[in-house]
Scaffold this active site. Structure first.
Site, mmCIF file in Angstrom:
data_model
loop_
_atom_site.group_PDB
_atom_site.id
_atom_site.type_symbol
_atom_site.label_atom_id
_atom_site.label_comp_id
_atom_site.label_asym_id
_atom_site.label_seq_id
_atom_site.Cartn_x
_atom_site.Cartn_y
_atom_site.Cartn_z
ATOM 1 N N GLU A 1 0.830 -1.207 0.000
ATOM 2 C CA GLU A 1 0.000 0.000 0.000
ATOM 3 C C GLU A 1 0.864 1.257 0.000
ATOM 4 O OE1 GLU A 1 -2.076 -3.215 2.503
ATOM 5 O OE2 GLU A 1 -0.047 -2.478 2.219
ATOM 6 N N CYS B 1 -0.318 1.156 7.462
ATOM 7 C CA CYS B 1 -0.794 1.442 6.106
ATOM 8 C C CYS B 1 -2.153 2.140 6.142
ATOM 9 C CB CYS B 1 -0.868 0.169 5.277
ATOM 10 S SG CYS B 1 0.753 -0.491 4.839
ATOM 11 N N CYS C 1 -2.581 -3.114 7.206
ATOM 12 C CA CYS C 1 -2.201 -3.086 8.625
ATOM 13 C C CYS C 1 -2.498 -1.686 9.183
ATOM 14 C CB CYS C 1 -0.717 -3.409 8.778
ATOM 15 S SG CYS C 1 0.385 -2.123 8.156
#
Length: 168
Positions: free
Chosen positions: A68, A98, A95
């Site tokens: 990302e 990100c 996560c």
């Protein structure tokens, strides 16, 4: 999503292969996969500190850049604006780190295929507060071809399930 999955094959991570695609107004802005930063050596099972420590909790040991983040970096390098009507297709749900960067980049929609860190209450509170839409991606098989469905992910219900699970 197929492009995100194909991009994941480029991953140099020894732990998990993740791909992502940024799309704005139906056009691909950039792709990204997880792996070591440019101009540095790739991880191997003999050099990956997280793999060697057998402890997935110590994310600071990982030298990899997430897929990302790499999509955002590629846009920055190319001078491509991200804000407004931009979606990210991810092979795995982002996560916490990100997620925060996607919020700051102005992403309006996250479309994911595989669940990852789905019990992080704060992450989902941030997504809810930032008013980012989440959709889960599902491949389906028809008589003649493969197709997909996008399911709207109900953040409010998910937050309540997490709270119930941790006793809040």
């Amino acid at each position: 999503m197929k492009i995100a999955q194909e991009t994941a094959f480029l991953s140099t991570c020894t732990k998990k292969h993740v791909g992502a695609v940024l799309v704005k107004d139906g056009r691909i802005l950039s792709t990204g996969y997880n792996g070591a930063p440019s101009k540095t050596s790739h991880c191997t099972k003999k050099t990956c500190l997280r793999f060697l420590s057998r402890d997935n909790r110590n994310s600071e040991l990982c030298k990899g850049v997430h897929a990302e983040i790499n999509t955002i970096i590629q846009c920055a390098i190319q001078g491509t604006k991200i804000k407004k009507n931009t979606s990210i297709y991810c092979t795995h749900f982002p996560c916490m780190s990100c997620t925060k960067m996607l919020i700051n980049a102005g992403i309006k929609e996250i479309i994911f295929k595989e669940e990852y860190e789905m019990n992080n209450l704060e992450k989902f509170n941030l997504i809810s507060e930032a008013k980012i839409e989440i959709r889960s991606f599902h491949w389906k098989s028809g008589i003649y071809k493969k197709f997909y469905e996008l399911h709207l992910f109900n953040i409010g219900n998910h937050i309540n399930q997490i709270k119930k699970g941790i006793g809040l």
